[in-house]
Write an enzyme that holds these catalytic residues in place. Structure first.
Site, PDB file in Angstrom:
ATOM      1  N   GLY A   1      -8.880   3.057  10.184  1.00  0.00           N
ATOM      2  CA  GLY A   1      -9.302   1.456   9.916  1.00  0.00           C
ATOM      3  C   GLY A   1      -9.103   1.375   8.391  1.00  0.00           C
ATOM      4  O   GLY A   1      -9.896   0.271   7.889  1.00  0.00           O
ATOM      5  N   THR A   2      -8.382   2.210   7.789  1.00  0.00           N
ATOM      6  CA  THR A   2      -8.541   1.918   6.082  1.00  0.00           C
ATOM      7  C   THR A   2      -7.888   0.524   5.954  1.00  0.00           C
ATOM      8  O   THR A   2      -8.210  -0.227   4.759  1.00  0.00           O
ATOM      9  CB  THR A   2      -7.767   3.085   5.468  1.00  0.00           C
ATOM     10  N   GLY A   3      -6.872   0.164   6.472  1.00  0.00           N
ATOM     11  CA  GLY A   3      -6.016  -0.957   6.238  1.00  0.00           C
ATOM     12  C   GLY A   3      -7.015  -2.255   6.624  1.00  0.00           C
ATOM     13  O   GLY A   3      -7.041  -3.168   5.802  1.00  0.00           O
ATOM     14  N   CYS A   4      -7.675  -2.278   7.678  1.00  0.00           N
ATOM     15  CA  CYS A   4      -8.553  -3.214   7.941  1.00  0.00           C
ATOM     16  C   CYS A   4      -9.473  -3.477   6.939  1.00  0.00           C
ATOM     17  O   CYS A   4      -9.886  -4.618   6.493  1.00  0.00           O
ATOM     18  CB  CYS A   4      -9.216  -3.067   9.262  1.00  0.00           C
TER      19      CYS A   4
ATOM     20  N   LYS B   1       0.878  -1.030  -0.115  1.00  0.00           N
ATOM     21  CA  LYS B   1      -0.140  -0.028   0.121  1.00  0.00           C
ATOM     22  C   LYS B   1       0.857   1.168   0.024  1.00  0.00           C
ATOM     23  O   LYS B   1       1.749   1.348   0.933  1.00  0.00           O
ATOM     24  CB  LYS B   1      -0.815   0.074   1.197  1.00  0.00           C
TER      25      LYS B   1
ATOM     26  N   THR C   1      -9.432   8.396   8.054  1.00  0.00           N
ATOM     27  CA  THR C   1      -8.915   7.340   7.655  1.00  0.00           C
ATOM     28  C   THR C   1      -8.507   6.281   8.653  1.00  0.00           C
ATOM     29  O   THR C   1      -8.113   5.097   8.435  1.00  0.00           O
ATOM     30  CB  THR C   1      -7.619   7.750   6.894  1.00  0.00           C
TER      31      THR C   1
END
Length: 273
Positions: free
Chosen positions: A213-216, A179, A211
């Site tokens: 929790g964007t990775g989750c 990412k 933003t």
């Protein structure tokens, strides 16, 4: 057939990250979401004020009890917290062998709080990464996994994606989704690499503080989409598109005064941004 998808991760009481965000994402994308709790946090949109581990043997019991009864089409792994839990998850998933395994190596929260103890990094690298269909590190997480400083440009991102891919087995069905959200500037280019193809997924930065929790959300979207598409690049494109729309619509929510959550149900709750 509606996919059954499982999140193995921690609990964020604010609902922006962890298993609550994962189940929302899976539900929004047409999968039946389930969760094994690997860690507890006291957390809001501004800070993590406490972490309480779940005993590894109870994490094992949750996984074994669920797999013994339910067909699991894809698993997403998020915050595990401790080395013992990481080893327990790796052991049970090596036993049950789900068809799709998405590994998000969660190490640091948006607030800067550390979510993975240092001793767990090696357990993650040796026990879980070899089982993964796809790993989804951001640039700082990639630096930790490779014992190097995070990179900040596309040329170095390609080299990092190649090095990360070598942590995975050699067969053709393993991918790195690196990412690029930490790159400087307005472009958020991600790299998708399987050891042969290097696919750039372009994107533009959205001007919002929401933003959390964007990775989750991205990794949970991949878990929901992989059983339906059967194709990692297509699932990755759809997952990124879903996340971008969820970020763009996040201003419709009013949750906390820090890094707010993305809008997981942007396509369902009225008109999205």
């Amino acid at each position: 057939m509606i996919p059954n998808t499982l999140s193995i991760a921690g609990v964020d009481p604010s609902g922006g990250a962890g298993v609550l965000a994962d189940v929302k994402t899976m539900s929004a994308l047409g999968a039946y979401g389930m969760a094994v709790i690997a860690a507890l946090t006291a957390q809001n949109t501004q800070a993590v004020t406490g972490i309480s581990p779940v005993p590894p043997d109870f994490v094992t019991a949750q996984i074994d009890t669920l797999f013994a009864d339910v067909r699991i089409d894809a698993v997403k792994i998020g915050m595990l917290g401790q080395a013992g839990v990481t080893r327990a998850v790796a052991d049970r998933l090596a036993h049950w062998r789900p068809a799709h395994l998405v590994l998000d190596p969660v190490m640091v929260a948006k607030s800067g709080d550390h979510l993975l103890e240092r001793q767990a990094v090696e357990a993650l690298r040796e026990g879980l990464i070899p089982l993964a269909t796809i790993i989804t590190p951001n640039l700082p997480e990639a630096g930790v996994l490779l014992d190097q400083h995070p990179v900040d440009n596309l040329k170095d991102m390609r080299r990092v994606a190649e090095r990360l891919r070598r942590l995975l087995p050699d067969d053709a069905h393993r991918w790195v989704f690196l990412k690029g959200g930490h790159l400087p500037g307005n472009d958020t280019i991600d790299m998708l690499h399987d050891g042969d193809r290097m696919i750039e997924l372009p994107g533009k930065r959205i001007d919002t503080p929401n933003t959390h929790g964007t990775g989750c959300t991205l990794s949970a979207a991949l878990a929901a989409l992989l059983p339906r598409t059967g194709d990692v690049p297509e699932a990755a494109r759809q997952a990124k598109h879903y996340l971008e729309r969820a970020i763009a619509a996040s201003s419709q929510l009013q949750v906390g005064s820090g890094h707010g959550p993305v809008h997981h149900f942007h396509a369902w709750w009225g008109q999205s941004a």
